[in-house]
Write a protein that holds these residues in place. Structure first.
Motif, PDB file in Angstrom:
ATOM      1  N   UNK A 267      -6.172  -1.156  22.608  1.00  0.00           N
ATOM      2  CA  UNK A 267      -7.660  -1.942  22.275  1.00  0.00           C
ATOM      3  C   UNK A 267      -7.598  -2.135  20.975  1.00  0.00           C
ATOM      4  N   UNK A 268      -7.055  -1.446  19.970  1.00  0.00           N
ATOM      5  CA  UNK A 268      -7.275  -1.557  18.755  1.00  0.00           C
ATOM      6  C   UNK A 268      -6.141  -2.722  18.182  1.00  0.00           C
ATOM      7  N   UNK A 269      -4.898  -2.690  18.767  1.00  0.00           N
ATOM      8  CA  UNK A 269      -3.781  -3.832  18.665  1.00  0.00           C
ATOM      9  C   UNK A 269      -4.450  -5.173  19.105  1.00  0.00           C
ATOM     10  N   UNK A 270      -5.090  -5.230  20.066  1.00  0.00           N
ATOM     11  CA  UNK A 270      -5.853  -6.474  20.564  1.00  0.00           C
ATOM     12  C   UNK A 270      -6.700  -6.971  19.634  1.00  0.00           C
ATOM     13  N   UNK A 271      -7.720  -5.774  19.097  1.00  0.00           N
ATOM     14  CA  UNK A 271      -8.746  -6.203  18.230  1.00  0.00           C
ATOM     15  C   UNK A 271      -8.287  -6.705  16.799  1.00  0.00           C
ATOM     16  N   UNK A 272      -7.277  -6.032  16.328  1.00  0.00           N
ATOM     17  CA  UNK A 272      -6.797  -6.595  15.065  1.00  0.00           C
ATOM     18  C   UNK A 272      -6.121  -7.918  15.234  1.00  0.00           C
ATOM     19  N   UNK A 273      -5.301  -8.386  16.205  1.00  0.00           N
ATOM     20  CA  UNK A 273      -4.678  -9.598  16.445  1.00  0.00           C
ATOM     21  C   UNK A 273      -5.748 -10.402  16.649  1.00  0.00           C
ATOM     22  N   UNK A 274      -6.916 -10.417  17.410  1.00  0.00           N
ATOM     23  CA  UNK A 274      -8.012 -11.244  17.584  1.00  0.00           C
ATOM     24  C   UNK A 274      -8.495 -11.812  16.233  1.00  0.00           C
ATOM     25  N   UNK A 275      -9.047 -10.595  15.407  1.00  0.00           N
ATOM     26  CA  UNK A 275      -9.441 -11.064  14.025  1.00  0.00           C
ATOM     27  C   UNK A 275      -8.543 -11.651  13.185  1.00  0.00           C
ATOM     28  N   UNK A 276      -7.363 -11.305  13.188  1.00  0.00           N
ATOM     29  CA  UNK A 276      -6.187 -12.060  12.379  1.00  0.00           C
ATOM     30  C   UNK A 276      -6.087 -13.691  12.593  1.00  0.00           C
ATOM     31  N   UNK A 277      -6.407 -13.899  14.001  1.00  0.00           N
ATOM     32  CA  UNK A 277      -6.522 -15.171  14.312  1.00  0.00           C
ATOM     33  C   UNK A 277      -7.276 -16.183  13.465  1.00  0.00           C
ATOM     34  N   UNK A 278      -8.392 -15.820  13.019  1.00  0.00           N
ATOM     35  CA  UNK A 278      -9.284 -16.430  12.517  1.00  0.00           C
ATOM     36  C   UNK A 278      -9.099 -16.489  11.091  1.00  0.00           C
ATOM     37  N   UNK A 279      -8.113 -16.135  10.327  1.00  0.00           N
ATOM     38  CA  UNK A 279      -7.811 -15.977   8.936  1.00  0.00           C
ATOM     39  C   UNK A 279      -6.748 -16.947   8.629  1.00  0.00           C
ATOM     40  N   UNK A 328       4.347  -5.920   8.104  1.00  0.00           N
ATOM     41  CA  UNK A 328       4.377  -5.192   9.320  1.00  0.00           C
ATOM     42  C   UNK A 328       3.229  -4.113   9.151  1.00  0.00           C
ATOM     43  N   UNK A 329       2.284  -4.355  10.133  1.00  0.00           N
ATOM     44  CA  UNK A 329       1.317  -3.502   9.814  1.00  0.00           C
ATOM     45  C   UNK A 329       1.162  -2.698  11.191  1.00  0.00           C
ATOM     46  N   UNK A 330       0.911  -1.205  11.187  1.00  0.00           N
ATOM     47  CA  UNK A 330       0.881  -0.122  11.958  1.00  0.00           C
ATOM     48  C   UNK A 330      -0.483  -0.178  12.485  1.00  0.00           C
ATOM     49  N   UNK A 331      -0.774   0.038  13.694  1.00  0.00           N
ATOM     50  CA  UNK A 331      -2.136   0.089  14.212  1.00  0.00           C
ATOM     51  C   UNK A 331      -2.452   1.437  13.985  1.00  0.00           C
ATOM     52  N   UNK A 332      -3.534   1.614  13.235  1.00  0.00           N
ATOM     53  CA  UNK A 332      -4.127   2.823  12.844  1.00  0.00           C
ATOM     54  C   UNK A 332      -5.479   3.305  13.459  1.00  0.00           C
ATOM     55  N   UNK A 333      -6.192   4.298  12.996  1.00  0.00           N
ATOM     56  CA  UNK A 333      -7.477   4.623  13.710  1.00  0.00           C
ATOM     57  C   UNK A 333      -8.439   3.449  13.330  1.00  0.00           C
ATOM     58  N   UNK A 334      -9.364   3.469  14.317  1.00  0.00           N
ATOM     59  CA  UNK A 334     -10.389   2.304  14.126  1.00  0.00           C
ATOM     60  C   UNK A 334     -11.085   2.043  12.952  1.00  0.00           C
ATOM     61  N   UNK A 335     -11.315   3.105  12.170  1.00  0.00           N
ATOM     62  CA  UNK A 335     -11.769   2.830  10.817  1.00  0.00           C
ATOM     63  C   UNK A 335     -10.993   2.435   9.700  1.00  0.00           C
ATOM     64  N   UNK A 336      -9.563   2.715   9.877  1.00  0.00           N
ATOM     65  CA  UNK A 336      -8.445   2.321   9.183  1.00  0.00           C
ATOM     66  C   UNK A 336      -8.288   0.908   9.451  1.00  0.00           C
ATOM     67  N   UNK A 337      -8.341   0.388  10.569  1.00  0.00           N
ATOM     68  CA  UNK A 337      -8.113  -0.826  10.908  1.00  0.00           C
ATOM     69  C   UNK A 337      -9.227  -1.812  10.364  1.00  0.00           C
ATOM     70  N   UNK A 338     -10.374  -1.095  10.683  1.00  0.00           N
ATOM     71  CA  UNK A 338     -11.686  -1.978   9.987  1.00  0.00           C
ATOM     72  C   UNK A 338     -11.598  -2.219   8.429  1.00  0.00           C
ATOM     73  N   UNK A 339     -10.828  -1.042   7.914  1.00  0.00           N
ATOM     74  CA  UNK A 339     -10.571  -1.278   6.397  1.00  0.00           C
ATOM     75  C   UNK A 339      -9.883  -2.271   5.971  1.00  0.00           C
ATOM     76  N   UNK A 340      -8.440  -2.645   6.791  1.00  0.00           N
ATOM     77  CA  UNK A 340      -7.496  -3.449   6.491  1.00  0.00           C
ATOM     78  C   UNK A 340      -8.083  -4.844   6.820  1.00  0.00           C
ATOM     79  N   UNK A 341      -8.676  -4.981   7.906  1.00  0.00           N
ATOM     80  CA  UNK A 341      -9.338  -6.095   8.598  1.00  0.00           C
ATOM     81  C   UNK A 341     -10.435  -6.756   7.236  1.00  0.00           C
TER      82      UNK A 341
END
Ligand SMILES: *Cc1c(COP(=O)(O)O)cnc(C)c1O
Length: 351
Positions: A267-279, A328-341
């Motif tokens: 789920x986190x992997x999907x969320x990161x990828x979806x958000x990256x798509x808009x950048x 290369x970005x490792x999928x982290x905890x939700x708050x870590x992924x929030x931070x990189x996003x």
């Protein structure tokens, strides 16, 4: 290659002839009241005895789990899968004579292990889109080629190699294929372990370092025919997995919520990828079957340094073949992924 007879011809003669180290526990295998046979310190402290060199309990538990449904005598444990890779190279490759094939961009340890053991390396670069050059690989095999290393899902690209490409190689070449499945648990593709009985030249590597979250324990797996595993057991240092690691791995594996952990990471992997798509600073997001995602940006060093300056570390893979300007970005905890996003979004607005 049809049988272990064919494989035996590929094994170094000194390894075939080797008589392995025999420990005190190998020589007396029953239960006793008093053990005075291993020069251990008799004062009990939980760790005064040597560990089980055969890793019986852990191997049995591991072979009962998804993606590893094989007999316990088809599994050998190493101090990380890096030790498995080293043992496999030493089993088949004669220093200064034999060679291995690797497929850049790929995991760096195959090359390092080969160099340490004085084994030459043939590189068959991947094709754009991180596809294996199947014909190119097959053409490069010569009489001294002992092992082809394939990583699927591949590190650093993240994609799984199509099953038919792997099968074509295994079925065609007169040498071993080491299939590194370190990330198989994150993939929708199934493990090749169920095909082992059809392919005596296949050795599969897996690890507890990634999905199982036990990188600090150093436990890797080699999975192959029982005949190959018997030879690897002769090469293996007798006490390569210490008592604490074996015990902790058993505790963690008995309690792991496999499905839940997998769902969270996916789920986190999907969320990161979806958000990256808009950048707009991200030029390409490569398909991933692993717990990381490779992205191509306009200036990898600039973005990398920006993230470092904000205390977020990713891996700059720009020097690797086909990975120009890739992070290369490792999928982290939700708050870590929030931070990189949050950071990449800010960076995107500035650029
Ligand atoms: C992380 C990784 C491993 C794991 O190595 P360990 O020694 O088991 O921690 C193996 N292969 C690949 C491709 C990896 O990325």
């Amino acid at each position: 290659m049809k049988s272990f007879e064919d494989i035996a011809r590929l094994i170094r003669p000194n390894i075939l002839k080797l008589s392995p180290y025999s420990s005190a526990r190998d020589e007396f295998t029953e239960k006793a009241e008093v053990y005075l046979d291993a020069n251990e310190n008799p004062n009990e402290n939980g760790y005064n005895r040597y560990p089980d060199s055969h890793h019986e309990e852990l191997r049995t538990l591991l072979t009962q789990q998804k993606s590893r449904l094989v007999a316990p005598n088809q599994l050998v444990l190493g101090n990380g899968s890096d030790e498995i890779i080293d043992m496999v190279v030493r089993m088949f490759c004669e220093p200064n004579i034999d060679n291995i094939i690797i497929t850049p961009p790929t995991y760096g340890m195959y090359e390092v292990v080969a160099n340490i053991n004085a084994i030459s390396i043939k590189k068959v670069n991947q094709l754009p889109g991180f596809r294996l050059d199947v014909e190119g690989i097959i053409k490069q095999v010569d009489v001294n080629t002992k092992i082809i290393f394939i990583c699927s899902p591949n590190n650093p690209s993240g994609n799984a190699v199509p099953k038919e490409d792997i099968l074509k190689i295994i079925e065609t070449v007169p040498c071993m294929v080491f299939l590194d499945e370190a990330y198989i648990d994150f993939s929708d593709e199934s493990s090749f372990t169920s095909l082992l009985s059809d392919y005596p030249n296949l050795i599969i590597g897996q690890t507890l370092s990634k999905f199982y979250g036990l990188a600090g324990l150093r436990i890797g797996m080699g999975i192959a025919s029982k005949e190959i595993i018997a030879v690897l057991n002769k090469i293996k240092p007798p006490y390569n997995i210490n008592s604490l690691s074996q015990k902790t791995a058993l505790d963690v594996l008995k309690n792991i919520d496999y499905d839940n952990q997998l769902a969270l990471i996916k789920a986190e992997r999907m969320r990161l990828i979806d958000s990256f798509e808009g950048l707009k600073c991200i030029e390409e997001i490569f398909p991933t079957d692993a717990n990381f995602v490779l992205i191509k940006v306009y200036n990898a060093t600039d973005l990398y340094n920006y993230l470092v300056n904000h205390s977020v570390i990713v891996r700059n893979r720009s020097t690797q073949y086909l990975c120009d300007n890739c992070l290369r970005i490792t999928i982290g905890l939700p708050r870590e992924n929030d931070r990189i996003l949050e950071l990449i979004t800010k960076y995107d607005l500035k650029s």
